[in-house]
Design a protein around this motif. Structure first.
Motif, mmCIF file in Angstrom:
data_model
loop_
_atom_site.group_PDB
_atom_site.id
_atom_site.type_symbol
_atom_site.label_atom_id
_atom_site.label_comp_id
_atom_site.label_asym_id
_atom_site.label_seq_id
_atom_site.Cartn_x
_atom_site.Cartn_y
_atom_site.Cartn_z
ATOM 1 N N LEU A 1 -1.834 7.414 5.407
ATOM 2 C CA LEU A 1 -1.868 6.058 6.342
ATOM 3 C C LEU A 1 -2.178 4.810 5.626
ATOM 4 O O LEU A 1 -2.687 4.075 6.149
ATOM 5 N N ASN A 2 -2.074 5.099 4.195
ATOM 6 C CA ASN A 2 -2.219 3.890 3.236
ATOM 7 C C ASN A 2 -3.729 3.497 3.333
ATOM 8 O O ASN A 2 -4.099 2.298 3.438
ATOM 9 N N ALA A 3 -4.638 4.496 3.359
ATOM 10 C CA ALA A 3 -5.877 4.259 3.447
ATOM 11 C C ALA A 3 -6.519 3.735 2.069
ATOM 12 O O ALA A 3 -5.921 4.114 1.173
ATOM 13 N N LEU A 4 -7.374 2.768 2.305
ATOM 14 C CA LEU A 4 -7.756 2.052 1.057
ATOM 15 C C LEU A 4 -8.792 2.855 0.305
ATOM 16 O O LEU A 4 -9.879 3.511 0.573
ATOM 17 N N ASP A 5 -8.705 2.870 -1.036
ATOM 18 C CA ASP A 5 -9.790 3.503 -1.923
ATOM 19 C C ASP A 5 -10.047 2.430 -2.865
ATOM 20 O O ASP A 5 -9.450 1.251 -2.866
ATOM 21 N N HIS A 6 -11.284 2.762 -3.547
ATOM 22 C CA HIS A 6 -12.056 1.695 -4.295
ATOM 23 C C HIS A 6 -11.064 0.928 -5.490
ATOM 24 O O HIS A 6 -10.990 -0.188 -5.599
ATOM 25 N N ASP A 7 -10.143 1.945 -6.046
ATOM 26 C CA ASP A 7 -9.370 1.472 -7.206
ATOM 27 C C ASP A 7 -8.104 0.383 -6.583
ATOM 28 O O ASP A 7 -7.930 -0.514 -7.249
ATOM 29 N N MET A 8 -7.937 0.507 -5.209
ATOM 30 C CA MET A 8 -6.824 -0.145 -4.499
ATOM 31 C C MET A 8 -7.440 -1.424 -4.136
ATOM 32 O O MET A 8 -6.886 -2.620 -4.482
ATOM 33 N N LEU B 1 0.727 -1.023 0.013
ATOM 34 C CA LEU B 1 0.042 0.217 0.040
ATOM 35 C C LEU B 1 0.901 1.119 0.071
ATOM 36 O O LEU B 1 1.810 1.369 0.800
ATOM 37 N N ASN B 2 0.601 2.142 -0.993
ATOM 38 C CA ASN B 2 1.671 3.288 -1.069
ATOM 39 C C ASN B 2 0.978 4.718 -1.009
ATOM 40 O O ASN B 2 1.092 5.343 -1.943
ATOM 41 N N LYS B 3 0.408 4.733 0.098
ATOM 42 C CA LYS B 3 -0.240 6.205 0.384
ATOM 43 C C LYS B 3 0.041 6.515 1.849
ATOM 44 O O LYS B 3 -0.634 6.782 2.779
ATOM 45 N N ALA C 1 3.641 1.254 2.986
ATOM 46 C CA ALA C 1 4.744 2.102 2.778
ATOM 47 C C ALA C 1 4.815 2.910 3.929
ATOM 48 O O ALA C 1 4.112 3.211 4.601
ATOM 49 N N GLY C 2 6.062 3.374 4.250
ATOM 50 C CA GLY C 2 6.145 4.219 5.690
ATOM 51 C C GLY C 2 6.293 3.441 6.731
ATOM 52 O O GLY C 2 6.015 2.220 6.950
ATOM 53 N N ASP C 3 6.693 4.126 7.843
ATOM 54 C CA ASP C 3 6.690 3.376 9.262
ATOM 55 C C ASP C 3 5.532 3.819 10.184
ATOM 56 O O ASP C 3 5.652 3.469 11.399
ATOM 57 N N ARG C 4 4.394 4.386 9.708
ATOM 58 C CA ARG C 4 3.565 5.076 10.681
ATOM 59 C C ARG C 4 2.286 4.011 10.607
ATOM 60 O O ARG C 4 1.587 3.749 11.510
ATOM 61 N N ALA C 5 1.955 3.251 9.183
ATOM 62 C CA ALA C 5 0.654 2.610 9.191
ATOM 63 C C ALA C 5 0.898 1.659 8.355
ATOM 64 O O ALA C 5 1.354 1.650 7.398
ATOM 65 N N PHE C 6 0.315 0.383 8.625
ATOM 66 C CA PHE C 6 0.130 -0.674 7.717
ATOM 67 C C PHE C 6 -1.245 -0.417 6.711
ATOM 68 O O PHE C 6 -0.978 0.007 5.567
ATOM 69 N N CYS C 7 -2.262 0.213 7.332
ATOM 70 C CA CYS C 7 -3.472 0.589 6.698
ATOM 71 C C CYS C 7 -4.490 1.177 7.840
ATOM 72 O O CYS C 7 -5.162 0.429 8.459
ATOM 73 N N ALA C 8 -5.167 2.603 7.491
ATOM 74 C CA ALA C 8 -5.822 2.949 8.483
ATOM 75 C C ALA C 8 -6.978 3.074 7.911
ATOM 76 O O ALA C 8 -7.948 4.103 8.359
#
Length: 354
Positions: A41-48, A35-37, A73-80
């Motif tokens: 915090l790598n939040a999911l959108d519909h396209d993802m 996840l690359n946002k 991506a990053g060190d703050r979140a897997f996916c929020a």
């Protein structure tokens, strides 16, 4: 060098987001989904969601892929969780189709993860919230770290714990599931393991070596070479009180029992519950008690969809998104209290969809 999965085998949507919001490729023997946002915090959108589902479908029978690794991506979140702004905007104009489509496709992705025939390694490093839990808990190997913060805060935004997580809440030890689901409590990695949301603890400093080993060998058993023992205290300290209070038959009775505990734990926990949407709280409790009788991912998703399909039009979801995501005043104005909630509102949200 990364070997990007052939765009011809994925949809046009997948090809567009390969280098934008989610990076999908093959590295050695592993299918990689990152996840690359990071700023969101790598939040999911519909396209993802569509891209990830398409990749899993393509890799299920691909002999080049021995296992799948999912990380953020990053060190703050897997996916929020999910990106809710678009959903809120369209519903504000009376169009609920964006929400319906998102939940439909997200749940299909969750089911695909649960049914995936190969090892699925979710690296839950950082914040794991809502939809991020759906990306991880259904996998065969669920890794947490000292930076993991796992939470299902849906009742606080007028939704219910969904993405199939009600199955894990319903089967958690004792009544931990009700405790976590109704309060939106934030769990450490060790607590997530104890509650059944994760399986292994690996220090974040070892993740790079772990991923490299999995990619080069394709042997999922190597994850155990990196495993450590986490510290766990919360549930061991409060398990008796949790079971005593959260075994009650209604949210109102649970809150009353907590407030009667005459302890900081009881008062603080009751206050957390009262912040949530009374409609969501009552529906969550009903979903958990229903799923507990048939604890499968399929049943969990079906029970959750009854509520989420109606949440914007008939529930409190729009107000919850406004308060937390749009205006960010964190002061949702729920139309009911826990004690005054009309049971007919709950019944409407929990009725079969047809």
């Amino acid at each position: 060098m990364d070997v990007t999965y052939s765009v011809k085998r994925l949809s046009q949507v997948v090809s567009r987001v390969l280098t934008e919001n989610v990076h999908i490729r093959i590295e050695g023997r592993a299918g990689r989904i990152t996840l690359n946002k990071p700023k969101a915090l790598n939040a999911l959108d519909h396209d993802m969601v569509i891209a990830i589902k398409a990749a899993l479908d393509a890799w299920a029978d691909d002999t080049a892929v021995a296992l799948v690794i999912v990380d953020g991506a990053g060190d703050r979140a897997f996916c929020a969780g999910a990106d809710l702004k678009r959903m809120h905007a369209s519903a504000a104009e009376g169009d609920y189709s964006a929400g319906h489509a998102f939940f439909r496709d997200e749940y299909a992705m969750n089911q695909a993860i649960a049914d995936f025939p190969k090892p699925y390694v979710a690296i839950m490093d950082g914040i794991v919230m809502g939809g991020g839990a759906g990306l991880s808990v259904h996998g065969s190997h669920r890794i947490v770290t000292e930076r993991t913060l796992f939470t299902m805060p849906e009742c606080g935004i007028g939704l219910v714990p969904d993405v199939g997580v009600s199955r894990f809440l319903a089967t958690a030890p004792g009544f931990i599931g009700e405790y976590v689901g109704l309060t939106g409590l934030r769990l450490t990695g060790g607590e997530a393991i104890q509650a059944g949301f994760a399986g292994l603890y690996v220090p974040s400093s070892k993740l790079s070596d772990l991923i490299q080993t999995l990619c080069s060998t394709g042997e999922v058993a190597s994850v155990y070479d990196f495993e450590s023992e986490p510290d766990v205290t919360l549930f061991s300290v409060h398990q008796t009180a949790i079971d005593r209070c959260f075994s009650k038959e209604s949210v109102a009775a649970i809150v009353a029992a907590l407030e009667a505990e005459d302890s900081d734990f009881g008062r603080d926990t009751a206050a957390l519950i009262r912040k949530g949407s009374p409609l969501s709280l009552s529906a969550t409790l009903d979903i958990l008690r229903t799923v507990r009788k048939e604890p499968s991912v399929e049943r969990a998703l079906a029970e959750e969809l009854k509520f989420t399909h109606r949440a914007q039009e008939f529930g409190d979801f729009q107000e919850g998104i406004r308060a937390v995501v749009i205006d960010k005043d964190r002061n949702p104005r729920w139309p009911d209290t826990i004690e005054s909630l009309d049971p007919e509102r709950v019944a409407r949200m929990r009725a079969e969809l047809g």
